[in-house]
Write a protein that holds these residues in place. Structure first.
Motif, PDB file in Angstrom:
ATOM      1  N   ILE A 132      61.044  43.346  30.915  1.00  0.00           N
ATOM      2  CA  ILE A 132      61.296  42.043  30.125  1.00  0.00           C
ATOM      3  C   ILE A 132      60.699  41.057  30.724  1.00  0.00           C
ATOM      4  O   ILE A 132      60.879  40.598  31.704  1.00  0.00           O
ATOM      5  CB  ILE A 132      62.760  41.834  29.738  1.00  0.00           C
ATOM      6  CG1 ILE A 132      63.556  42.846  29.047  1.00  0.00           C
ATOM      7  CG2 ILE A 132      63.028  40.395  28.904  1.00  0.00           C
ATOM      8  CD1 ILE A 132      64.989  42.556  29.118  1.00  0.00           C
ATOM      9  N   THR A 266      59.572  35.500  24.666  1.00  0.00           N
ATOM     10  CA  THR A 266      59.995  36.745  25.096  1.00  0.00           C
ATOM     11  C   THR A 266      59.110  37.922  24.853  1.00  0.00           C
ATOM     12  O   THR A 266      58.468  37.849  23.614  1.00  0.00           O
ATOM     13  CB  THR A 266      61.542  37.340  24.490  1.00  0.00           C
ATOM     14  OG1 THR A 266      62.445  36.287  24.903  1.00  0.00           O
ATOM     15  CG2 THR A 266      61.911  38.829  25.319  1.00  0.00           C
ATOM     16  N   ILE A 411      63.802  38.233  19.052  1.00  0.00           N
ATOM     17  CA  ILE A 411      64.535  39.425  19.452  1.00  0.00           C
ATOM     18  C   ILE A 411      66.064  39.563  18.687  1.00  0.00           C
ATOM     19  O   ILE A 411      66.486  38.445  18.105  1.00  0.00           O
ATOM     20  CB  ILE A 411      64.934  39.173  20.999  1.00  0.00           C
ATOM     21  CG1 ILE A 411      65.611  37.816  21.259  1.00  0.00           C
ATOM     22  CG2 ILE A 411      63.636  39.077  21.742  1.00  0.00           C
ATOM     23  CD1 ILE A 411      65.988  37.584  22.428  1.00  0.00           C
ATOM     24  N   VAL A 421      62.588  43.807  20.244  1.00  0.00           N
ATOM     25  CA  VAL A 421      61.698  42.624  20.510  1.00  0.00           C
ATOM     26  C   VAL A 421      60.393  43.223  19.959  1.00  0.00           C
ATOM     27  O   VAL A 421      59.642  44.037  20.109  1.00  0.00           O
ATOM     28  CB  VAL A 421      61.492  42.687  22.102  1.00  0.00           C
ATOM     29  CG1 VAL A 421      60.323  41.725  22.683  1.00  0.00           C
ATOM     30  CG2 VAL A 421      62.774  42.809  22.892  1.00  0.00           C
ATOM     31  N   LEU A 450      68.694  41.850  28.092  1.00  0.00           N
ATOM     32  CA  LEU A 450      68.153  40.628  27.152  1.00  0.00           C
ATOM     33  C   LEU A 450      69.470  39.750  26.648  1.00  0.00           C
ATOM     34  O   LEU A 450      69.311  38.771  26.308  1.00  0.00           O
ATOM     35  CB  LEU A 450      67.579  41.501  25.806  1.00  0.00           C
ATOM     36  CG  LEU A 450      66.306  42.021  25.866  1.00  0.00           C
ATOM     37  CD1 LEU A 450      66.063  42.972  24.786  1.00  0.00           C
ATOM     38  CD2 LEU A 450      65.092  40.760  25.773  1.00  0.00           C
TER      39      LEU A 450
END
Length: 490
Positions: A132, A266, A411, A421, A450
């Protein structure tokens, strides 16, 4: 005198003629809208626009309102990898029916695997490692590092590619790699990258980089192309490492925006079999813009050894496909939630299906939390988003305004085991009009990481209560109502 009378009568006749033509056109276009048998809310919205905005409404409908999902915007017959995908899809569907595919995935979410195999041929992979990446700085550091190590090819696809500092840095790196014999291909969306200078693009082409705009549009001669945009953000290097998420190539993703402040986002870096699927999405788009294919496939889709055990499906969606696959996956995940649903989206204008699913989940006792920006880069989208808050708050949905800056993350996390995502916002445009891509992840560790980031972002948010919201100024409520009328069209 006689000439004046004739002139007057001619004017009257012409006036009636124009009125007749206008009324015929209005009724004809309204008939077309109704005949499409689309969502009644969207149908009514278009009918109102056409009737209330004479001439302009008709033009807007033909530019923005056409439904091309079933008409297939381009043919993929020249793509040899389609047969390759079909073969694997059939094998995976057979394994899925025998409960052999995704047997390590939590039972609540296994059906999503079959859904995505059927509605978009999104192949299921388990041999993956997923990292991530938070915000533009971290994302670009990893992308630049991957590009620097490229040996065979670099494929990039962006909605926005700017000729600012980060854009120029990546451009120069791509030029250096092209000079060393690495194949470099870039797709940029012609509307999203409207301000990209032609000289900037020409420099890349002169260096041997293949660059194509996606569905080029020349203003002011509007065509239907203006409404269907490639909103994907994909980077694939050597078929070994891939990137996908919300980050475009622009300085604001690193430095923030002068009006909106800090830019929160993200992105994902993936290694493994899912990268091959990202590569295939790019190849299909490349065939669309250039008519060219990549051969041999082994060069672009190299096999992997064991790199991880994260289960991922890469799903692409757009007006060229039969089903709104990303939307259907969201709907399925929301309806299967038992404990909690966390969503971060910069724009919240869901269709009736998603709206009902979220409210039903909240009313059933699921902890539903939705994070949206306190400020927006579009006034009408901002007010339209706010128009949904009252009914959602009444259903028990918790809404949070992100106040540190602009949260552009797209997300969703469900019950600590399933996450999405990607590039799709929770709005009708992403579900129906844009070309989007999302990574659907069936993994506790990635999902919970996340979720930890989501909870960290909540510290920079303000919780909106129903009591507070009901006391907002009447003028704000009126703005929301007017903007809501246009939400199916935005």
């Amino acid at each position: 005198m006689m000439q004046n009378i004739l002139h007057y009568l001619l004017q009257i006749n012409l006036s009636y003629l124009f009125q007749g033509i206008y009324l015929f056109t209005i009724f004809f276009v309204v008939g077309l809208v109704i005949h499409e048998k689309r969502d009644p809310v969207k149908t009514i919205s278009w009918v109102l626009v056409i009737i209330l905005l004479p001439i302009v409404g008709v033009i807007f409908y033909f530019v923005f309102g056409q439904n091309y999902r079933k008409q297939k915007m381009f043919s993929r017959k020249g793509l040899k990898d389609i047969a390759f995908i079909d073969k694997i899809q059939e094998e995976q569907l057979l394994s899925f029916s025998k409960n052999k595919l995704g047997k390590h995935v939590r039972s609540d979410f296994r059906s999503i695997i079959g859904l995505l195999l059927n509605n978009s041929k999104s192949l299921y992979t388990e041999n993956n490692s997923v990292k991530i990446l938070n915000n533009g700085g971290e994302t670009f550091d990893h992308i630049v590092d991957a590009i620097s190590k490229a040996e065979v090819y670099i494929h990039l696809e962006y909605y926005i590619f700017s000729d600012d500092k980060i854009g120029t840095r990546i451009q120069q790196l791509l030029i250096e790699k092209a000079a060393k014999g690495v194949e470099v291909c870039l797709i940029y969306d012609d509307v999203g990258s409207w301000y990209l200078k032609s000289t900037f693009v020409q420099e890349m082409r002169q260096a041997g980089i293949q660059v194509y705009p996606f569905m080029e549009v020349s203003f002011p001669w509007f065509t239907r192309k203006v409404n269907f945009r490639n909103h994907r953000k994909i980077v694939v290097v050597d078929g070994k490492v891939g990137f996908v998420g919300g980050v475009n190539v622009a300085d604001r993703y690193i430095e923030g925006d002068p009006k909106l402040g800090f830019w929160r986002d993200t992105h994902l870096e993936m290694v493994g079999d899912a990268v091959r699927l990202l590569a295939l999405v790019f190849q299909m788009d490349w065939y669309f813009v250039s008519g060219k294919t990549f051969e041999p496939l082994d060069r672009y889709l190299p096999p992997f050894g064991k790199v991880g055990d994260t289960a991922v499906q890469i799903c692409s969606a757009g007006p060229d496909s039969d089903w709104a696959s990303i939307m259907q996956a969201y709907f399925s995940a929301i309806t299967k939630a038992k404990k909690h649903i966390y969503i971060s989206t910069p724009y919240f204008m869901p269709n009736e299906s998603i709206l009902t699913a979220i409210k039903t989940a909240a009313l059933s006792g699921v902890d539903v939390r939705i994070m949206i920006p306190h400020k927006s880069d579009s006034a009408i989208v901002y007010w339209s988003t706010l128009s949904y808050l009252a009914e959602m708050l009444e259903a028990g949905v918790k809404f949070y305004f992100y106040e540190k800056g602009f949260n552009h993350s797209k997300i969703m996390m469900v019950d600590g085991s399933f996450a999405s995502v990607g590039t799709a916002n929770l709005d009708i445009r992403s579900f129906e009009d844009n070309f989007e891509v999302s990574a659907f992840i069936y993994d506790d560790a990635v999902t919970q990481e996340l979720e930890r980031q989501f909870h960290a972002d909540l510290l920079n948010c303000r919780l909106i209560t129903l009591h507070y919201w009901e006391r907002r100024p009447f003028i704000n409520s009126l703005k929301e109502g007017v903007a809501r009328l246009f939400s199916p069209l935005l």
